[in-house]
Motif scaffolding. Structure first.
Motif, PDB file in Angstrom:
ATOM      1  N   LEU A 203       0.844  -1.189   0.000  1.00 56.06           N
ATOM      2  CA  LEU A 203       0.000   0.000   0.000  1.00 56.06           C
ATOM      3  C   LEU A 203       0.881   1.241   0.000  1.00 56.06           C
ATOM      4  O   LEU A 203       2.004   1.227   0.522  1.00 56.06           O
ATOM      5  CB  LEU A 203      -0.882   0.032   1.247  1.00 56.06           C
ATOM      6  CG  LEU A 203      -1.593  -1.247   1.662  1.00 56.06           C
ATOM      7  CD1 LEU A 203      -2.297  -1.042   3.005  1.00 56.06           C
ATOM      8  CD2 LEU A 203      -2.580  -1.683   0.586  1.00 56.06           C
ATOM      9  N   ALA A 205       0.476   5.793   0.273  1.00 57.54           N
ATOM     10  CA  ALA A 205      -0.328   7.007   0.388  1.00 57.54           C
ATOM     11  C   ALA A 205       0.602   8.198   0.275  1.00 57.54           C
ATOM     12  O   ALA A 205       1.687   8.197   0.858  1.00 57.54           O
ATOM     13  CB  ALA A 205      -1.067   7.033   1.723  1.00 57.54           C
ATOM     14  N   LEU A 218      -5.458   6.649   9.039  1.00 57.69           N
ATOM     15  CA  LEU A 218      -4.969   5.676   8.064  1.00 57.69           C
ATOM     16  C   LEU A 218      -4.118   4.611   8.756  1.00 57.69           C
ATOM     17  O   LEU A 218      -4.285   3.410   8.508  1.00 57.69           O
ATOM     18  CB  LEU A 218      -4.159   6.373   6.978  1.00 57.69           C
ATOM     19  CG  LEU A 218      -3.414   5.454   6.002  1.00 57.69           C
ATOM     20  CD1 LEU A 218      -4.388   4.570   5.227  1.00 57.69           C
ATOM     21  CD2 LEU A 218      -2.550   6.270   5.039  1.00 57.69           C
ATOM     22  N   VAL A 283      -3.950   4.398  -1.150  1.00 52.96           N
ATOM     23  CA  VAL A 283      -5.004   4.567  -0.154  1.00 52.96           C
ATOM     24  C   VAL A 283      -5.187   6.048   0.123  1.00 52.96           C
ATOM     25  O   VAL A 283      -4.231   6.754   0.434  1.00 52.96           O
ATOM     26  CB  VAL A 283      -4.667   3.819   1.150  1.00 52.96           C
ATOM     27  CG1 VAL A 283      -5.882   3.802   2.062  1.00 52.96           C
ATOM     28  CG2 VAL A 283      -4.211   2.394   0.864  1.00 52.96           C
ATOM     29  N   PRO A 285      -7.436   8.274   2.540  1.00 56.70           N
ATOM     30  CA  PRO A 285      -8.408   8.250   3.640  1.00 56.70           C
ATOM     31  C   PRO A 285      -9.146   9.564   3.869  1.00 56.70           C
ATOM     32  O   PRO A 285     -10.064   9.609   4.688  1.00 56.70           O
ATOM     33  CB  PRO A 285      -7.528   7.929   4.855  1.00 56.70           C
ATOM     34  CG  PRO A 285      -6.215   8.577   4.524  1.00 56.70           C
ATOM     35  CD  PRO A 285      -6.051   8.419   3.026  1.00 56.70           C
ATOM     36  N   VAL A 306      -8.054   3.010  -3.357  1.00 64.20           N
ATOM     37  CA  VAL A 306      -9.095   2.842  -2.342  1.00 64.20           C
ATOM     38  C   VAL A 306      -9.335   4.216  -1.722  1.00 64.20           C
ATOM     39  O   VAL A 306      -8.408   4.821  -1.187  1.00 64.20           O
ATOM     40  CB  VAL A 306      -8.689   1.827  -1.262  1.00 64.20           C
ATOM     41  CG1 VAL A 306      -9.783   1.712  -0.207  1.00 64.20           C
ATOM     42  CG2 VAL A 306      -8.420   0.457  -1.886  1.00 64.20           C
ATOM     43  N   MET A 332     -13.092   0.921   4.678  1.00 60.07           N
ATOM     44  CA  MET A 332     -11.763   0.988   4.094  1.00 60.07           C
ATOM     45  C   MET A 332     -10.891  -0.158   4.612  1.00 60.07           C
ATOM     46  O   MET A 332     -10.155  -0.786   3.844  1.00 60.07           O
ATOM     47  CB  MET A 332     -11.110   2.336   4.383  1.00 60.07           C
ATOM     48  CG  MET A 332      -9.784   2.544   3.677  1.00 60.07           C
ATOM     49  SD  MET A 332      -9.239   4.286   3.637  1.00 60.07           S
ATOM     50  CE  MET A 332     -10.302   4.940   2.325  1.00 60.07           C
ATOM     51  N   LEU A 336      -9.221  -3.180   2.234  1.00 58.66           N
ATOM     52  CA  LEU A 336      -7.809  -3.593   2.224  1.00 58.66           C
ATOM     53  C   LEU A 336      -7.674  -5.079   2.527  1.00 58.66           C
ATOM     54  O   LEU A 336      -6.860  -5.776   1.907  1.00 58.66           O
ATOM     55  CB  LEU A 336      -7.019  -2.764   3.233  1.00 58.66           C
ATOM     56  CG  LEU A 336      -6.991  -1.251   2.985  1.00 58.66           C
ATOM     57  CD1 LEU A 336      -6.146  -0.549   4.048  1.00 58.66           C
ATOM     58  CD2 LEU A 336      -6.468  -0.926   1.586  1.00 58.66           C
TER      59      LEU A 336
END
Length: 382
Positions: A203, A205, A218, A283, A285, A306, A332, A336
């Protein structure tokens, strides 16, 4: 066409508005326009007070004052705006606004007073500020119906419509899709060969480490996902810096996620793109994401995304096709877990994203901006 962009924030500051205004101005120069930027952001070497510099062939007017932490604060003197507009004589003024944009709103007032064709684009979600903006609409030149109101997504535009009760069009953010294209698929992480273990889902971000971007939640939801999976099924890299860094570090330590979460700090664009080549899922959030340029960059690089429903990200992420859209942090977490358990589903999303570019190149953005410039001139009878 001679265009003036007005923005509190501009490079060398880093952020979504800064990068978008800079890239839009440069794209317009490449298209043959004469482009100026009026900004409250002080230059890299302290340029301020109206100093003009040529940057990427854009004439940047540094109209800010030196402030602690490099905050983009204008001089609060309408005469500087009036003098600059009189000297440049723009065909259109394009103002870029966030939730708090005093310099931008000063620019709107000065442009309106000068009778200039004016476009305002909101780069934010106006949740919580609609009543104040309704008051602004009643007591300022916004109420005159001579300004073209826009936002970067339909989600953001809905809030502007609620505030001003006027037509609001969309001028989306843009991207150099060639620059963000994925690397060759042969080395894509997470590819499986027979029964070979693909390793953890990686993942990533990219965000400013500030409360509204929700880096701490997150970390918490990734921790919840880790506890629902077998060992070593998830890894998270967070790219970015900001005032919440210490809180994010504490959240990682408190949840025992030091082997799961890697805080990489701020990286230049080239290194961000390189990091995406080693990731599978982006990701996002944040609950109040007006557009989500970092998510668009990741989507263009072939990652599954996501993100939250009801944000601007939904304009380029279709649920179940480009990624997964969720209602809250619990969903969320579940998303995942689902992607970690169903690697074939994840591979299908990534294959789609690598094969189909999102439709947000600069040609589309320039066309949308030009339509709004024409609308603004028509509203002024020009």
């Amino acid at each position: 066409m001679r265009v003036v962009h007005v923005s509190d924030c501009y490079p060398p500051r880093t952020g979504g508005i800064e990068s978008q205004v800079g890239d839009l101005a440069a794209a317009q120069v490449a298209a043959g326009h004469d482009v100026h930027v009026f900004t409250a952001t002080v230059g890299e070497h302290g340029e301020r007070g109206g100093v003009i510099a040529l940057e990427r062939d854009v004439r940047v007017h540094r109209m800010g004052a030196r402030m602690p932490f490099g905050l983009p604060v204008g001089l609060g003197d309408g005469r500087l705006f009036r003098r600059a507009f009189a000297q440049v004589r723009p065909d259109v003024v394009h103002v870029h606004a966030g939730v708090l944009s005093p310099f931008a709103y000063d620019g709107v007032r000065a442009a309106a007073a000068a009778g200039l064709a004016t476009v305002v684009t909101w780069h934010c979600m106006l949740d919580g500020t609609v009543p104040a903006l309704r008051l602004l609409a009643r007591t300022s030149r916004f109420a005159a119906g001579t300004i073209a109101l826009t936002a970067v997504s339909e989600a953001a535009a809905d809030r502007v419509r609620a505030a001003f009760g006027a037509p609001v069009h969309v001028v989306p953010n843009g991207l150099d899709l060639d620059a963000w294209a994925p690397a060759d698929a042969a080395g894509a992480p997470g590819a499986t060969h027979g029964d070979e273990d693909p390793g953890p889902v990686r993942l990533i971000a990219t965000m400013r480490l500030a409360p509204r971007k929700r880096a701490v939640p997150l970390v918490a939801l990734v921790g919840d996902a880790v506890r629902r999976l077998p060992p070593d099924r998830l890894r998270l890299s967070i790219i970015g810096a900001g005032p919440a860094r210490a809180r994010v570090e504490r959240a990682v330590a408190d949840r025992g996620l030091q082997r799961v979460v890697d805080l990489r700090g701020r990286l230049p664009r080239a290194q961000v793109h390189a990091a995406y080549a080693h990731a599978e899922v982006f990701v996002a959030p944040a609950e109040l994401e007006a557009f989500g340029i970092a998510a668009l960059e990741a989507r263009a690089a072939g990652l599954a995304v996501v993100a939250r429903r009801g944000t601007g990200i939904a304009e380029f992420v279709q649920d179940g096709v480009d990624g997964l859209l969720v209602a809250d942090d619990a969903e969320m977490t579940a998303a995942l877990v689902h992607l970690a358990r169903d690697r074939r589903f994840l591979a299908t999303i990534r294959a789609h994203n690598r094969a189909h570019r999102p439709p947000f190149d600069w040609a589309r953005v320039l066309a949308a901006a030009n339509r709004e410039y024409a609308r603004a001139r028509a509203l002024r009878g020009l």
